[in-house]
Motif scaffolding. Structure first.
Motif, PDB file in Angstrom:
ATOM      1  N   LEU A 111      -6.824  -1.858  -1.348  1.00 31.14           N
ATOM      2  CA  LEU A 111      -6.242  -1.864   0.292  1.00 31.14           C
ATOM      3  C   LEU A 111      -5.918   0.595   0.319  1.00 31.14           C
ATOM      4  O   LEU A 111      -6.932   0.634   1.865  1.00 31.14           O
ATOM      5  N   PRO A 112      -5.647   0.665  -0.812  1.00 31.70           N
ATOM      6  CA  PRO A 112      -5.348   1.870  -0.098  1.00 31.70           C
ATOM      7  C   PRO A 112      -6.726   3.154   0.379  1.00 31.70           C
ATOM      8  O   PRO A 112      -6.786   2.972   1.205  1.00 31.70           O
ATOM      9  N   GLU A 113      -7.950   2.593  -0.809  1.00 36.04           N
ATOM     10  CA  GLU A 113      -8.844   3.326  -0.956  1.00 36.04           C
ATOM     11  C   GLU A 113      -9.918   2.562   0.720  1.00 36.04           C
ATOM     12  O   GLU A 113     -10.281   3.598   0.809  1.00 36.04           O
ATOM     13  N   MET A 155       0.762  -0.897   0.170  1.00 42.80           N
ATOM     14  CA  MET A 155      -0.045  -0.131   0.367  1.00 42.80           C
ATOM     15  C   MET A 155       0.971   0.852  -0.054  1.00 42.80           C
ATOM     16  O   MET A 155       1.461   1.587   0.622  1.00 42.80           O
ATOM     17  N   ASP A 156       1.030   2.453  -0.711  1.00 42.92           N
ATOM     18  CA  ASP A 156       1.694   3.483  -0.848  1.00 42.92           C
ATOM     19  C   ASP A 156       0.739   4.729  -0.154  1.00 42.92           C
ATOM     20  O   ASP A 156      -0.094   4.781  -0.489  1.00 42.92           O
ATOM     21  N   ARG A 186      -5.764  10.662 -11.765  1.00 45.44           N
ATOM     22  CA  ARG A 186      -4.620  10.408 -11.622  1.00 45.44           C
ATOM     23  C   ARG A 186      -3.672   8.907 -12.149  1.00 45.44           C
ATOM     24  O   ARG A 186      -2.536   8.683 -12.057  1.00 45.44           O
ATOM     25  N   THR A 239      -5.849   8.875  -2.429  1.00 45.99           N
ATOM     26  CA  THR A 239      -7.126   7.833  -2.204  1.00 45.99           C
ATOM     27  C   THR A 239      -8.371   8.559  -1.911  1.00 45.99           C
ATOM     28  O   THR A 239      -9.810   8.061  -1.858  1.00 45.99           O
ATOM     29  N   ARG A 240      -8.152   9.868  -1.378  1.00 40.39           N
ATOM     30  CA  ARG A 240      -9.720  10.593  -1.243  1.00 40.39           C
ATOM     31  C   ARG A 240     -10.219  11.190  -2.729  1.00 40.39           C
ATOM     32  O   ARG A 240     -11.425  11.626  -2.841  1.00 40.39           O
ATOM     33  N   MET A 242      -0.305   7.878  -2.258  1.00 45.79           N
ATOM     34  CA  MET A 242      -0.943   8.083  -2.597  1.00 45.79           C
ATOM     35  C   MET A 242      -2.440   8.490  -2.950  1.00 45.79           C
ATOM     36  O   MET A 242      -2.914   8.869  -1.939  1.00 45.79           O
ATOM     37  N   ALA A 273      -8.271   1.634   2.944  1.00 42.45           N
ATOM     38  CA  ALA A 273      -8.071   2.337   4.730  1.00 42.45           C
ATOM     39  C   ALA A 273      -8.377   3.430   4.466  1.00 42.45           C
ATOM     40  O   ALA A 273      -8.566   4.260   6.388  1.00 42.45           O
ATOM     41  N   ALA A 274      -8.630   3.954   3.420  1.00 43.34           N
ATOM     42  CA  ALA A 274      -9.526   6.042   3.327  1.00 43.34           C
ATOM     43  C   ALA A 274     -10.560   5.561   4.256  1.00 43.34           C
ATOM     44  O   ALA A 274     -10.848   6.496   4.653  1.00 43.34           O
TER      45      ALA A 274
END
Lengths: 387, 387
Positions: B107-109, A1-2, A14, A7-8, A5, B111-112
């Motif tokens: 996962l990034p999204e 996971m970056d 992007r 993610t919002r 990045m 997590a957000a």
């Protein structure tokens, strides 16, 4: 996971510059070189026949695709909905033909488009349709530009050219109210090419349609009725045009910009010319039932082709030993054709590219198309939708 | 033509207050009283069983529909995509369960969303899925809230509760890394109810699924593994719940807010409870082939149901003597079942209401839903889409 990045945001911008393998899936991806090649080959084919190409934009519904298909002129397209008409007019396009028989409830928007554009063109296939236009003249001396829609065997909209009323209708369009309506030409869609089994059968339909259209135009001219234009369409017929088509003034294919599995089966294109894929990932291994699960369901592919025999809704690029056996809204189920699935070749997280059966239907499911070159996203295309 | 009408905008807001008959067609229309009734009946059914209702929002994908389905609490929904997750979180919803096995690229999204919401919940159906979460802990002491996805006969995602690895996986989720991951519950989707022929068959599947889920939870408790929640879903099973379901903690049906022809055929609803229609108009009479043409094709309806026998993709409300025999992108072809079409009953311009075979698929084709009451448009619902 970056963690860095963003993610919002769900902005697809992007992803510009990103390698294809990083795209969120499912994603509609277009091979830039193939789309450009398809556009150029169709333009070249028409040039060779001395035909104007009026690309139909209903498959992609994007300004970017239509700009390519018109060779950058942004002049001379066919649209299937008024939403497309508005969108392309707002995007700087002109000479737009609304390729659906015009109805009373279309007229306010059609009038607005006719006022705005140099040439907004309509289809009429009944005396009622003509009467509507007569009762609703355009202001400022503009005339409704009308194409008589002919049914030359497709059996959908259109008046049959052999119907005695067809000649009467053409006469009424051309002469009945010249200050309100102008007969621009005759228009036929040979959608019946989609029922053909091979290229010669497609060409037979194209030849029959062309001959029927031209015979009708000849009769009009014999009666002194001016009918400057004559057009037929469909990607199968225009991908292998018959010499008779050079006597038309234009053609209006649409799907060819992307092509698809159905067009490959019809012989319209070679497999390597299909520019559209749905990128998907393996999301699970289910060895007890010898299946892979993909994150591409009908929501990203449509169910077109399901009832058309193998390979159904999509082929899996580079893996003829695999087949898609089930599609629910967001899941696709894949099996080996021979039942023996080598799971190690398809690890969870790996990407697969699906070649859709029907590009028009698949494209309609996606809010953005990711155009790629050199393995990276180089453009985003944003389609319109609705009515 | 009303010269005063603003034809330069495509904003659907201008149709608020308009009689349905004036809407541009094709249009997705929703009967407000029926949608509310469907929402209330499902809530009442769950109250009677002592079950929490976690409405799945994938059918409608609208804030308005989810607000209705949650009785205004905006708490406790299931989503099928991250796009829905973002949309509903931004729209003030919380306790959102992402009902698709979580993958690395999610996962990034995720997590957000987990940081933003009080409760963002995930599905896991493999050790790999759990390992991903362990390797990507949430910041600030938050834990991933994980539902173990069980496959109780649906044969799509999920681990079979009879598989010895299922118990091991549950144990690992619950105990393997308690500071990172919490086992919220077990989750099963009984999509295999869609293969049933009648209500008793649906109830057999619901009973079997419930028993399998509960037996698994009992084994967990016997081992001292806390598993607070247990849920099953599908509109057929939740429309005629079996008493055993009262031992679950929640259910997650989705389609019931609209219902459709397929649900009517399955016995999930009475025909008069189906809230969704596609409004269309007759655009042409083709007496030589005894057909009407409609301005509704697969672009407004989808092709779902085409291969499921009559009436196929849609029934024509109030006209059982008519059937839809062909759909292209923007055209629908209608014939009389007995071949004798009374054209005078269906003048060009008259409206027909199509009852779609599959509401989830039809809704996915529309950028706006027109909600009506008393014959007029009273609300517009705007769905999200994409991934």
């Amino acid at each position: 996971m970056d963690a860095g990045m963003d993610t919002r945001t769900d902005s697809p911008r992007r992803w510009l510059g990103a390698p294809l393998e990083q795209l969120p899936t499912p994603a509609l991806i277009l091979d830039q070189a193939k789309v450009r090649g398809n556009a150029e080959r169709m333009r070249e084919r028409c040039r060779a026949l001395g035909l104007r190409l009026r690309p139909h934009v209903k498959t992609h519904k994007t300004l970017e695709g239509a700009a390519l298909a018109t060779g950058g002129t942004r002049r001379g397209i066919a649209v299937s909905t008024l939403a497309e008409g508005r969108f392309f007019a707002a995007g700087g396009f002109d000479d737009i033909l609304f390729a659906f028989p015009a109805q009373e409830w279309h007229l306010p928007e059609c009038a607005a488009l006719a006022r705005r554009l140099q040439a907004f063109q309509l289809l009429v296939d009944s005396p009622r349709g003509l009467e509507l236009l007569r009762q609703n003249p355009l202001p400022g001396g503009k005339r409704w530009l009308v194409w008589l829609k002919l049914d030359c065997g497709n059996a959908r909209a259109g008046i049959r050219p052999t119907d005695p009323e067809a000649l009467e209708l053409a006469r009424a369009i051309a002469r009945g109210c010249p200050e309100v309506v102008t007969l621009a030409g005759v228009y036929a869609h040979c959608g019946n090419t989609y029922g053909c089994g091979d290229i010669p059968a497609v060409q037979d339909v194209a030849r029959d349609t062309t001959k029927a259209v031209l015979a009708f135009v000849t009769r009009l001219r014999q009666e002194g009725i001016p009918c400057p234009e004559a057009t037929i369409g469909s990607t199968p017929s225009c991908s292998h045009p018959v010499p008779e088509m050079s006597q038309l003034t234009e053609v209006h294919p649409g799907n060819y910009l992307f092509y698809d599995l159905q067009q490959t089966q019809l012989g319209s294109c070679r497999p390597e010319e299909v520019a559209i894929r749905v990128l998907t990932r393996v999301v699970g291994h289910y060895p007890h039932r010898r299946q892979l699960l993909l994150d591409c369901g009908w929501a990203a592919l449509s169910l077109h082709g399901r009832d058309r025999g193998p390979p159904g809704c999509a082929a899996i690029e580079g893996h003829p030993q695999l087949r898609l056996v089930g599609l629910t809204q967001e899941h696709g189920q894949v099996e080996a054709v021979d039942g023996e699935l080598d799971f190690q070749r398809f690890p969870v997280g790996s990407t697969l590219a699906l070649i859709p059966y029907h590009a028009c239907a698949t494209a309609a499911m996606h809010p953005v198309y990711f155009v790629h070159a050199g393995g990276k996203v180089v453009e985003l295309w944003h389609p319109t939708r609705g009515w």
